[in-house]
Scaffold this motif. Structure first.
Motif, PDB file in Angstrom:
ATOM      1  N   VAL A  69      67.099  33.086  44.656  1.00 38.83           N
ATOM      2  CA  VAL A  69      66.242  33.731  43.587  1.00 38.83           C
ATOM      3  C   VAL A  69      66.955  35.021  43.515  1.00 38.83           C
ATOM      4  CG1 VAL A  69      64.561  32.290  43.640  1.00 38.83           C
ATOM      5  CG2 VAL A  69      64.315  34.294  44.846  1.00 38.83           C
ATOM      6  N   LEU A  70      66.595  35.849  42.119  1.00 41.53           N
ATOM      7  CA  LEU A  70      66.691  37.152  42.197  1.00 41.53           C
ATOM      8  C   LEU A  70      65.318  37.962  42.490  1.00 41.53           C
ATOM      9  CD1 LEU A  70      68.659  39.252  41.034  1.00 41.53           C
ATOM     10  CD2 LEU A  70      68.196  38.814  38.874  1.00 41.53           C
ATOM     11  N   GLY A  71      65.517  38.787  43.397  1.00 42.73           N
ATOM     12  CA  GLY A  71      64.178  39.274  43.848  1.00 42.73           C
ATOM     13  C   GLY A  71      63.696  40.296  42.892  1.00 42.73           C
ATOM     14  N   HIS A  72      62.292  40.526  43.061  1.00 44.81           N
ATOM     15  CA  HIS A  72      61.711  41.605  42.114  1.00 44.81           C
ATOM     16  C   HIS A  72      62.325  42.436  41.234  1.00 44.81           C
ATOM     17  CE1 HIS A  72      63.746  43.963  45.243  1.00 44.81           C
ATOM     18  NE2 HIS A  72      62.827  43.800  46.061  1.00 44.81           N
ATOM     19  N   MET A  73      62.838  41.482  40.137  1.00 46.23           N
ATOM     20  CA  MET A  73      63.582  42.151  38.894  1.00 46.23           C
ATOM     21  C   MET A  73      62.849  43.236  38.327  1.00 46.23           C
ATOM     22  SD  MET A  73      65.474  39.838  36.058  1.00 46.23           S
ATOM     23  CE  MET A  73      66.462  40.517  34.949  1.00 46.23           C
ATOM     24  N   ALA A  74      63.467  44.180  37.763  1.00 46.27           N
ATOM     25  CA  ALA A  74      62.778  45.454  37.167  1.00 46.27           C
ATOM     26  C   ALA A  74      62.201  46.144  38.351  1.00 46.27           C
ATOM     27  CB  ALA A  74      61.761  44.952  36.309  1.00 46.27           C
ATOM     28  N   ILE A 100      58.332  26.972  58.944  1.00 47.41           N
ATOM     29  CA  ILE A 100      58.933  28.218  59.357  1.00 47.41           C
ATOM     30  C   ILE A 100      60.372  28.077  58.489  1.00 47.41           C
ATOM     31  CG2 ILE A 100      59.504  30.105  60.514  1.00 47.41           C
ATOM     32  CD1 ILE A 100      57.525  29.068  62.548  1.00 47.41           C
ATOM     33  N   LYS A 101      60.690  28.773  57.705  1.00 53.09           N
ATOM     34  CA  LYS A 101      61.900  28.839  56.968  1.00 53.09           C
ATOM     35  C   LYS A 101      62.681  30.062  57.093  1.00 53.09           C
ATOM     36  CE  LYS A 101      61.360  24.944  55.070  1.00 53.09           C
ATOM     37  NZ  LYS A 101      61.967  23.620  55.420  1.00 53.09           N
ATOM     38  N   MET A 102      64.191  30.012  57.308  1.00 58.71           N
ATOM     39  CA  MET A 102      65.229  31.065  57.843  1.00 58.71           C
ATOM     40  C   MET A 102      65.622  31.611  56.672  1.00 58.71           C
ATOM     41  SD  MET A 102      68.064  30.735  60.425  1.00 58.71           S
ATOM     42  CE  MET A 102      67.227  29.926  61.800  1.00 58.71           C
ATOM     43  N   GLY A 103      65.384  32.913  56.225  1.00 60.30           N
ATOM     44  CA  GLY A 103      65.963  33.612  54.986  1.00 60.30           C
ATOM     45  C   GLY A 103      66.592  35.191  55.372  1.00 60.30           C
ATOM     46  N   LEU A 104      66.894  35.730  54.326  1.00 59.06           N
ATOM     47  CA  LEU A 104      67.144  36.945  54.400  1.00 59.06           C
ATOM     48  C   LEU A 104      66.762  37.593  52.978  1.00 59.06           C
ATOM     49  CD1 LEU A 104      70.244  37.417  56.837  1.00 59.06           C
ATOM     50  CD2 LEU A 104      67.835  38.206  57.341  1.00 59.06           C
ATOM     51  N   GLU A 105      66.747  38.861  52.997  1.00 57.80           N
ATOM     52  CA  GLU A 105      66.811  39.671  51.404  1.00 57.80           C
ATOM     53  C   GLU A 105      68.129  40.400  51.685  1.00 57.80           C
ATOM     54  OE1 GLU A 105      64.304  42.397  48.523  1.00 57.80           O
ATOM     55  OE2 GLU A 105      63.468  42.323  50.556  1.00 57.80           O
ATOM     56  N   PHE A 106      69.151  39.998  50.727  1.00 57.96           N
ATOM     57  CA  PHE A 106      70.081  40.495  50.608  1.00 57.96           C
ATOM     58  C   PHE A 106      70.218  41.863  49.532  1.00 57.96           C
ATOM     59  CE2 PHE A 106      73.273  36.870  51.696  1.00 57.96           C
ATOM     60  CZ  PHE A 106      72.978  36.997  52.920  1.00 57.96           C
ATOM     61  N   ILE A 123      71.836  33.448  35.599  1.00 57.32           N
ATOM     62  CA  ILE A 123      71.352  32.538  36.859  1.00 57.32           C
ATOM     63  C   ILE A 123      70.511  31.129  36.459  1.00 57.32           C
ATOM     64  CG2 ILE A 123      70.382  35.022  37.856  1.00 57.32           C
ATOM     65  CD1 ILE A 123      67.579  34.116  37.101  1.00 57.32           C
ATOM     66  N   ILE A 124      70.064  30.943  35.297  1.00 61.71           N
ATOM     67  CA  ILE A 124      69.982  29.693  34.897  1.00 61.71           C
ATOM     68  C   ILE A 124      71.020  28.836  34.918  1.00 61.71           C
ATOM     69  CG2 ILE A 124      69.008  28.255  32.869  1.00 61.71           C
ATOM     70  CD1 ILE A 124      67.213  30.757  31.899  1.00 61.71           C
ATOM     71  N   LYS A 125      72.275  29.210  34.332  1.00 58.80           N
ATOM     72  CA  LYS A 125      73.472  28.465  34.252  1.00 58.80           C
ATOM     73  C   LYS A 125      73.753  28.100  35.520  1.00 58.80           C
ATOM     74  CE  LYS A 125      78.403  28.884  33.163  1.00 58.80           C
ATOM     75  NZ  LYS A 125      79.573  29.711  32.944  1.00 58.80           N
ATOM     76  N   ASN A 126      73.738  28.718  36.539  1.00 59.76           N
ATOM     77  CA  ASN A 126      74.132  28.827  38.146  1.00 59.76           C
ATOM     78  C   ASN A 126      72.940  28.129  39.065  1.00 59.76           C
ATOM     79  OD1 ASN A 126      76.846  29.634  37.656  1.00 59.76           O
ATOM     80  ND2 ASN A 126      75.794  32.007  37.660  1.00 59.76           N
ATOM     81  N   GLY A 127      72.118  27.696  38.318  1.00 64.86           N
ATOM     82  CA  GLY A 127      71.018  27.023  39.194  1.00 64.86           C
ATOM     83  C   GLY A 127      70.258  27.845  40.022  1.00 64.86           C
ATOM     84  N   LYS A 128      70.083  29.114  39.913  1.00 65.23           N
ATOM     85  CA  LYS A 128      69.298  30.033  40.444  1.00 65.23           C
ATOM     86  C   LYS A 128      67.946  30.392  39.747  1.00 65.23           C
ATOM     87  CE  LYS A 128      73.139  30.266  42.840  1.00 65.23           C
ATOM     88  NZ  LYS A 128      73.180  29.411  44.024  1.00 65.23           N
ATOM     89  N   GLY A 129      67.127  31.166  40.467  1.00 67.82           N
ATOM     90  CA  GLY A 129      65.783  31.421  39.887  1.00 67.82           C
ATOM     91  C   GLY A 129      65.382  32.694  40.057  1.00 67.82           C
ATOM     92  N   LEU A 130      64.159  33.082  39.760  1.00 65.75           N
ATOM     93  CA  LEU A 130      63.288  34.197  39.763  1.00 65.75           C
ATOM     94  C   LEU A 130      62.347  34.285  40.947  1.00 65.75           C
ATOM     95  CD1 LEU A 130      62.723  35.652  36.030  1.00 65.75           C
ATOM     96  CD2 LEU A 130      64.538  36.285  37.809  1.00 65.75           C
ATOM     97  N   GLU A 131      62.169  35.457  41.431  1.00 65.48           N
ATOM     98  CA  GLU A 131      61.054  35.665  42.270  1.00 65.48           C
ATOM     99  C   GLU A 131      59.890  36.464  41.673  1.00 65.48           C
ATOM    100  OE1 GLU A 131      59.679  38.016  46.303  1.00 65.48           O
ATOM    101  OE2 GLU A 131      60.837  39.107  44.807  1.00 65.48           O
TER     102      GLU A 131
END
Length: 276
Positions: A161-166, A87-93, A193-201
């Protein structure tokens, strides 16, 4: 690895799905890992401990997660079910440019595993009500949506990650705005996001909404892959029984066919890669 990385519960204003029942259902589905990502939308919702009365939309309180209770419940469920599921702890900002400082303060307060950065509103105006789109041409509201996103990813780094882009496509009464018209700004967002080590959902709710394309679109996924992007999480955007875990295997097949080699889970804000 069977994991759902976009899950809402009774702690979100738009769900009544009890958190412990979500866990029981996930175990019954033989899920290996789950990440709770309940809603925080500063600008249009208040924290529950604010000094002002909480507004209601029908029976739904326009309030963010009750943070101390939320994190306490996740810790309790971990102790009860840790031998059966991770079980992981997250939020959607649900972030806007002018609300970034509030999210910075929230992120500093709790030990997160994972954060989805989403754009649900611009100028404190919701997409799903058409308040944001009202009085604008299709070109104007699509461009403003992506401009807001670009500004945020250039200014804020405490997310996964960047959530539900579009997402705007779901609420576009004119249909899908041509990808070629917004490709330049989408390229800038993906570059950041690639430069900063982030991703896509990859958000599988497009299936239950009956959309013609994935969320984000296949065009965006291909562009991300061609630009060298590799961090991808998969989430159902579950709000009730029947949503949980839906279409995740299908999403894996899609990603593999598009040339992706991995999907990711997270621990303490660090991606863990799993072969597709």
């Amino acid at each position: 690895m069977f994991a759902d990385y976009h899950v809402h519960t009774e702690f979100s204003d738009d769900s009544v799905y009890p958190m412990e029942q979500v866990i029981k259902d996930a175990i019954a589905m033989q899920m290996d890992e789950i990440c709770f990502t309940d809603h925080v939308d500063y600008g249009v919702k208040e924290d529950r401990d604010c000094s002002r009365p909480i507004q209601y939309r029908g029976s739904e309180p326009l309030a963010n997660v009750d943070y101390p209770v939320y994190f306490s419940e996740i810790q309790k469920l971990r102790s009860l079910y840790d031998t059966q599921i991770h079980i992981k702890m997250g939020l959607e900002f649900g972030m806007q440019r002018h609300t970034i400082p509030q999210y910075e303060a929230l992120f500093a307060e709790y030990p997160f595993d994972f954060i989805i950065l989403s754009v649900h509103q611009v100028e404190d105006k919701e997409f799903w009500t058409q308040d944001f789109q009202k009085g604008k041409s299709q070109k104007e509201y699509n461009e403003k949506y992506y401009e807001e996103m670009l500004s945020i990813v250039n200014a804020y780094q405490n997310y996964s990650v960047l959530g539900h882009m579009a997402l705007i496509v779901r609420y576009d009464s004119y249909g899908t705005y041509p990808f070629k018209e917004v490709k330049p700004i989408i390229s800038e967002i993906l570059k950041a996001i690639i430069k900063n080590g982030k991703g896509l959902e990859l958000n599988t709710s497009y299936r239950r909404y009956g959309l013609k394309d994935t969320t984000p679109s296949v065009d965006i996924l291909k562009l991300y892959r061609n630009m060298g992007g590799e961090i991808i999480t998969i989430g159902s955007d579950s709000h009730k029984p029947g949503h949980l875990g839906a279409y995740i295997d299908e999403a894996k097949d899609l990603l593999k066919n598009l040339g992706f080699r991995f999907f990711c889970t997270y621990n303490k804000m660090q991606p863990i890669y799993h072969t597709l």
